[in-house]
Scaffold this motif. Sequence first.
Motif, PDB file in Angstrom:
ATOM      1  N   ARG A  88       0.727  -1.199  -0.230  1.00 36.39           N
ATOM      2  CA  ARG A  88      -0.261  -0.062  -0.145  1.00 36.39           C
ATOM      3  C   ARG A  88       0.785   1.076  -0.023  1.00 36.39           C
ATOM      4  O   ARG A  88       0.329   2.358  -0.314  1.00 36.39           O
ATOM      5  CB  ARG A  88      -0.898  -0.078   1.296  1.00 36.39           C
ATOM      6  CG  ARG A  88      -1.799  -1.165   1.271  1.00 36.39           C
ATOM      7  CD  ARG A  88      -3.300  -0.644   0.872  1.00 36.39           C
ATOM      8  NE  ARG A  88      -3.717   0.380   1.548  1.00 36.39           N
ATOM      9  CZ  ARG A  88      -4.496   1.223   1.324  1.00 36.39           C
ATOM     10  NH1 ARG A  88      -4.743   1.282  -0.003  1.00 36.39           N
ATOM     11  NH2 ARG A  88      -4.838   2.076   2.103  1.00 36.39           N
ATOM     12  N   TYR A  89       2.100   1.037   0.413  1.00 40.30           N
ATOM     13  CA  TYR A  89       2.932   2.393   0.517  1.00 40.30           C
ATOM     14  C   TYR A  89       4.136   2.243   0.112  1.00 40.30           C
ATOM     15  O   TYR A  89       4.915   0.925  -0.208  1.00 40.30           O
ATOM     16  CB  TYR A  89       3.035   2.695   1.864  1.00 40.30           C
ATOM     17  CG  TYR A  89       1.861   3.120   2.653  1.00 40.30           C
ATOM     18  CD1 TYR A  89       1.159   4.364   2.350  1.00 40.30           C
ATOM     19  CD2 TYR A  89       0.952   2.159   3.138  1.00 40.30           C
ATOM     20  CE1 TYR A  89      -0.077   4.400   3.119  1.00 40.30           C
ATOM     21  CE2 TYR A  89      -0.168   2.382   3.837  1.00 40.30           C
ATOM     22  CZ  TYR A  89      -0.719   3.472   3.669  1.00 40.30           C
ATOM     23  OH  TYR A  89      -1.926   3.768   4.433  1.00 40.30           O
ATOM     24  N   TYR A  90       4.952   3.183  -0.411  1.00 40.94           N
ATOM     25  CA  TYR A  90       6.213   3.176  -1.028  1.00 40.94           C
ATOM     26  C   TYR A  90       6.643   4.332  -0.086  1.00 40.94           C
ATOM     27  O   TYR A  90       6.371   5.475   0.019  1.00 40.94           O
ATOM     28  CB  TYR A  90       6.411   3.762  -2.396  1.00 40.94           C
ATOM     29  CG  TYR A  90       6.174   2.551  -3.329  1.00 40.94           C
ATOM     30  CD1 TYR A  90       4.946   2.247  -3.781  1.00 40.94           C
ATOM     31  CD2 TYR A  90       7.212   1.760  -3.782  1.00 40.94           C
ATOM     32  CE1 TYR A  90       4.580   1.349  -4.598  1.00 40.94           C
ATOM     33  CE2 TYR A  90       6.737   0.983  -4.900  1.00 40.94           C
ATOM     34  CZ  TYR A  90       5.518   0.569  -5.017  1.00 40.94           C
ATOM     35  OH  TYR A  90       5.312  -0.393  -6.116  1.00 40.94           O
ATOM     36  N   SER A  91       8.007   3.991   0.589  1.00 42.45           N
ATOM     37  CA  SER A  91       8.786   5.106   1.687  1.00 42.45           C
ATOM     38  C   SER A  91       9.397   6.150   0.857  1.00 42.45           C
ATOM     39  O   SER A  91       9.714   6.027  -0.456  1.00 42.45           O
ATOM     40  CB  SER A  91       9.559   4.176   2.497  1.00 42.45           C
ATOM     41  OG  SER A  91      10.966   3.951   1.781  1.00 42.45           O
ATOM     42  N   GLU A  92       9.523   7.088   1.457  1.00 45.10           N
ATOM     43  CA  GLU A  92      10.490   7.976   0.985  1.00 45.10           C
ATOM     44  C   GLU A  92      11.915   7.458   1.014  1.00 45.10           C
ATOM     45  O   GLU A  92      12.005   6.325   1.653  1.00 45.10           O
ATOM     46  CB  GLU A  92      10.527   9.361   2.063  1.00 45.10           C
ATOM     47  CG  GLU A  92       9.241  10.065   2.355  1.00 45.10           C
ATOM     48  CD  GLU A  92       8.805  10.895   0.876  1.00 45.10           C
ATOM     49  OE1 GLU A  92       9.403  11.764   0.503  1.00 45.10           O
ATOM     50  OE2 GLU A  92       7.824  10.231   0.127  1.00 45.10           O
ATOM     51  N   LYS A  93      12.849   7.831   0.205  1.00 44.80           N
ATOM     52  CA  LYS A  93      14.244   7.306   0.274  1.00 44.80           C
ATOM     53  C   LYS A  93      14.657   7.408   1.601  1.00 44.80           C
ATOM     54  O   LYS A  93      14.803   8.442   2.356  1.00 44.80           O
ATOM     55  CB  LYS A  93      15.115   8.080  -0.760  1.00 44.80           C
ATOM     56  CG  LYS A  93      14.684   7.538  -2.223  1.00 44.80           C
ATOM     57  CD  LYS A  93      15.707   8.156  -3.180  1.00 44.80           C
ATOM     58  CE  LYS A  93      14.958   9.325  -3.971  1.00 44.80           C
ATOM     59  NZ  LYS A  93      15.709  10.025  -4.827  1.00 44.80           N
ATOM     60  N   LEU A  94      15.321   6.199   2.159  1.00 47.58           N
ATOM     61  CA  LEU A  94      15.890   6.244   3.365  1.00 47.58           C
ATOM     62  C   LEU A  94      17.345   7.323   3.576  1.00 47.58           C
ATOM     63  O   LEU A  94      18.018   7.333   2.496  1.00 47.58           O
ATOM     64  CB  LEU A  94      16.561   4.794   3.718  1.00 47.58           C
ATOM     65  CG  LEU A  94      15.716   3.576   3.872  1.00 47.58           C
ATOM     66  CD1 LEU A  94      16.531   2.415   4.506  1.00 47.58           C
ATOM     67  CD2 LEU A  94      14.791   4.090   4.994  1.00 47.58           C
ATOM     68  N   VAL A 244      11.694   5.572   8.772  1.00 45.49           N
ATOM     69  CA  VAL A 244      11.104   5.254   7.367  1.00 45.49           C
ATOM     70  C   VAL A 244       9.899   6.059   7.475  1.00 45.49           C
ATOM     71  O   VAL A 244       9.113   6.102   8.532  1.00 45.49           O
ATOM     72  CB  VAL A 244      10.415   3.637   7.429  1.00 45.49           C
ATOM     73  CG1 VAL A 244       9.650   3.447   6.241  1.00 45.49           C
ATOM     74  CG2 VAL A 244      11.740   2.596   7.910  1.00 45.49           C
ATOM     75  N   ARG A 245       9.714   6.807   6.212  1.00 39.58           N
ATOM     76  CA  ARG A 245       8.399   7.765   6.397  1.00 39.58           C
ATOM     77  C   ARG A 245       7.910   7.410   4.959  1.00 39.58           C
ATOM     78  O   ARG A 245       8.314   7.110   4.047  1.00 39.58           O
ATOM     79  CB  ARG A 245       9.241   9.206   6.148  1.00 39.58           C
ATOM     80  CG  ARG A 245       9.642   9.606   7.394  1.00 39.58           C
ATOM     81  CD  ARG A 245      10.593  11.069   7.065  1.00 39.58           C
ATOM     82  NE  ARG A 245      10.945  11.556   8.504  1.00 39.58           N
ATOM     83  CZ  ARG A 245      12.454  11.362   8.662  1.00 39.58           C
ATOM     84  NH1 ARG A 245      13.154  10.828   7.614  1.00 39.58           N
ATOM     85  NH2 ARG A 245      12.995  11.948   9.731  1.00 39.58           N
ATOM     86  N   VAL A 246       6.616   7.448   5.071  1.00 39.26           N
ATOM     87  CA  VAL A 246       5.613   7.533   4.025  1.00 39.26           C
ATOM     88  C   VAL A 246       4.588   8.628   3.894  1.00 39.26           C
ATOM     89  O   VAL A 246       4.525   9.191   4.799  1.00 39.26           O
ATOM     90  CB  VAL A 246       4.817   5.953   4.054  1.00 39.26           C
ATOM     91  CG1 VAL A 246       5.775   4.846   4.280  1.00 39.26           C
ATOM     92  CG2 VAL A 246       3.837   6.113   5.097  1.00 39.26           C
ATOM     93  N   ARG A 254       4.825  10.795   6.766  1.00 34.34           N
ATOM     94  CA  ARG A 254       4.705  10.484   8.079  1.00 34.34           C
ATOM     95  C   ARG A 254       5.582   9.566   8.477  1.00 34.34           C
ATOM     96  O   ARG A 254       5.953   8.547   7.767  1.00 34.34           O
ATOM     97  CB  ARG A 254       3.277   9.931   8.240  1.00 34.34           C
ATOM     98  CG  ARG A 254       2.002  10.608   7.938  1.00 34.34           C
ATOM     99  CD  ARG A 254       1.599  11.839   8.916  1.00 34.34           C
ATOM    100  NE  ARG A 254       1.519  10.952  10.098  1.00 34.34           N
ATOM    101  CZ  ARG A 254       0.245  10.451  10.577  1.00 34.34           C
ATOM    102  NH1 ARG A 254      -0.756  10.392   9.630  1.00 34.34           N
ATOM    103  NH2 ARG A 254       0.113   9.815  11.610  1.00 34.34           N
ATOM    104  N   LEU A 255       6.155   9.646   9.645  1.00 30.49           N
ATOM    105  CA  LEU A 255       7.155   8.716  10.136  1.00 30.49           C
ATOM    106  C   LEU A 255       6.619   7.566  10.783  1.00 30.49           C
ATOM    107  O   LEU A 255       5.674   7.721  11.383  1.00 30.49           O
ATOM    108  CB  LEU A 255       8.139   9.509  11.552  1.00 30.49           C
ATOM    109  CG  LEU A 255       9.094   8.729  11.641  1.00 30.49           C
ATOM    110  CD1 LEU A 255      10.389   9.538  12.152  1.00 30.49           C
ATOM    111  CD2 LEU A 255       9.247   7.761  12.916  1.00 30.49           C
ATOM    112  N   ILE A 256       6.914   6.192  10.317  1.00 27.49           N
ATOM    113  CA  ILE A 256       6.004   5.008  10.760  1.00 27.49           C
ATOM    114  C   ILE A 256       6.915   4.150  11.614  1.00 27.49           C
ATOM    115  O   ILE A 256       6.405   3.214  12.060  1.00 27.49           O
ATOM    116  CB  ILE A 256       5.463   4.407   9.537  1.00 27.49           C
ATOM    117  CG1 ILE A 256       6.550   3.787   8.721  1.00 27.49           C
ATOM    118  CG2 ILE A 256       4.740   5.192   8.825  1.00 27.49           C
ATOM    119  CD1 ILE A 256       5.981   2.823   7.526  1.00 27.49           C
TER     120      ILE A 256
END
Lengths: 381, 143
Positions: A88-94, A244-246, A254-256
């Motif tokens: 459902r999600y792709y994170s921002e680049k680490l 990890v942020r999405v 958002r930080l998850i």
Amino acid sequence: MGYVAIKGGEDAIANANELVEFYRIKARTKPIELAQILGQFRLLIDKIMGEGSLYAPEHAALVLKQNEGDVFESAFMLRAYRATLQRRYYSEKLATREMFVRRRISSAFREIPGGQILGPTRDYSQRLLDARLVTETMGDIDAFLGEFEAKLDRSSLHGVPTLSKVIDLLQSEGLLREVEADTNRRVVDITREAVKFPAPRSAALQMLARAETGGIMSLAYSAQRGFGSAHATVGELRVGEVPVRVRDARGRVRLIGRIRVTEAEMISKIKTQKKDPVPYLSLGYGLCFGQNETKAISMGILDRTMRSGGDAPCQTQEFVLYHTEGIESYGFTNHLKLPHYVTFQSGLNNLRQAVERKEKNRGNLGFGSKPAPQKINQPAS
Amino acid sequence: MQAIHQDNDSVLTECELPALKRLVESLETRHHIQVIKNPGICLTMVRAEDSLEKQEFFLGEALTTECEVSVDGRPGYGLCLGEEPIRSYCVAVCDALLHGESAAPAELLAFLEEHRALLIARDTEEFNHILRSHVDFKLMEQD
């Protein structure tokens, strides 16, 4: 040659599954709790998550328990579980510069900004058996933790720093540059798109990140022994937690949570062309889930060798990527245990027919009749 | 120095779950909460890039729990790593209250500050333990 399916055997298979369960628990020892596996098999959990390509520590602990410690089977099961879930999600680049560093070393420089931090490592241990663990009690654990906590001088605590990277030093001097290769920068997801060779570097990095640790270590070692040109140095190795942020449904970042990763930046010299005789350095990159330094270093070496050109196994992208894919190689090797009756019998029939044809041909030529066995002491007639 | 745990989501995703649960149970008594989407697990593909050439690639997936609520008519989204149905619900409730038109409840703000301080203290202590393994190797030729 095609495969022919089998049928039947349901009872035997069910009983075999039951036997596995029997042997798992027949010693009637206290059931291992997942919290124990999570707490005391930290590195094993990390390895399973890395090779299973799913960051889910509790689930990794569960499959490890279920599979009696079989890492291949556990990673396989984690990947199978992953396939049942919706992405459902792709994170921002680490951002590994944001890492909460637990360990950070360089073998290229003695003095690095922020200093070398050994962190939790057995690198300098003597590999001696610790017999005390045979009778370890909760009392021992509490005593150790109490002493450990007491060693901290709480009156002069340092804040958690952001550590700059070692490669910044080389970049500022202009010594570190991109690999001069015709790099395909397309971002490919190998779980959604079949890999074709030559694969873009993104596909190679993704495959190495989920490769089997022993597999990539072997090939990286072959490169260091001379089968391919790799004289890499650990520019920086860091282990720690990164956020990890999405983007949520409203588009807000958002930080998850944080995940533990290992990052290796492997520095090596680039062969220069006649037109550009000044040598320079470049980077092989390794990043994987969990604390798995062998994997990250091997990944960094192979990232570099696969872009260096040459015919050695470690320089051949298809060879490296296909054969270090743990789940596929594990699956294929183990499928050999499944019934191949028809396949084998078919081959055997061909073999018998070939032998018969040869025998017949011998007969036609007058060489075919077998000589009668002679007794050792019987004089030849 | 790193500004750790300044993000409210950082506090909500890492604080002690029983404390967070107690906070939200208390908030439930004063706010009308409707669950729009029950907590459910899904995947997040983690994107990464190499340090030098900035080549983007997919590192692997992370198990994630998501939840959507409405608090007094304001939407809230809860997202966290792992299989964490209670936490994702709590994060969603807090998200709605923190980002609504009216001021966030003092109880929630106090909770965030208290637990932010606890997490900073926890991480600072851990880092200082780690710093004890700071090393300055000498070459054999050196004294």
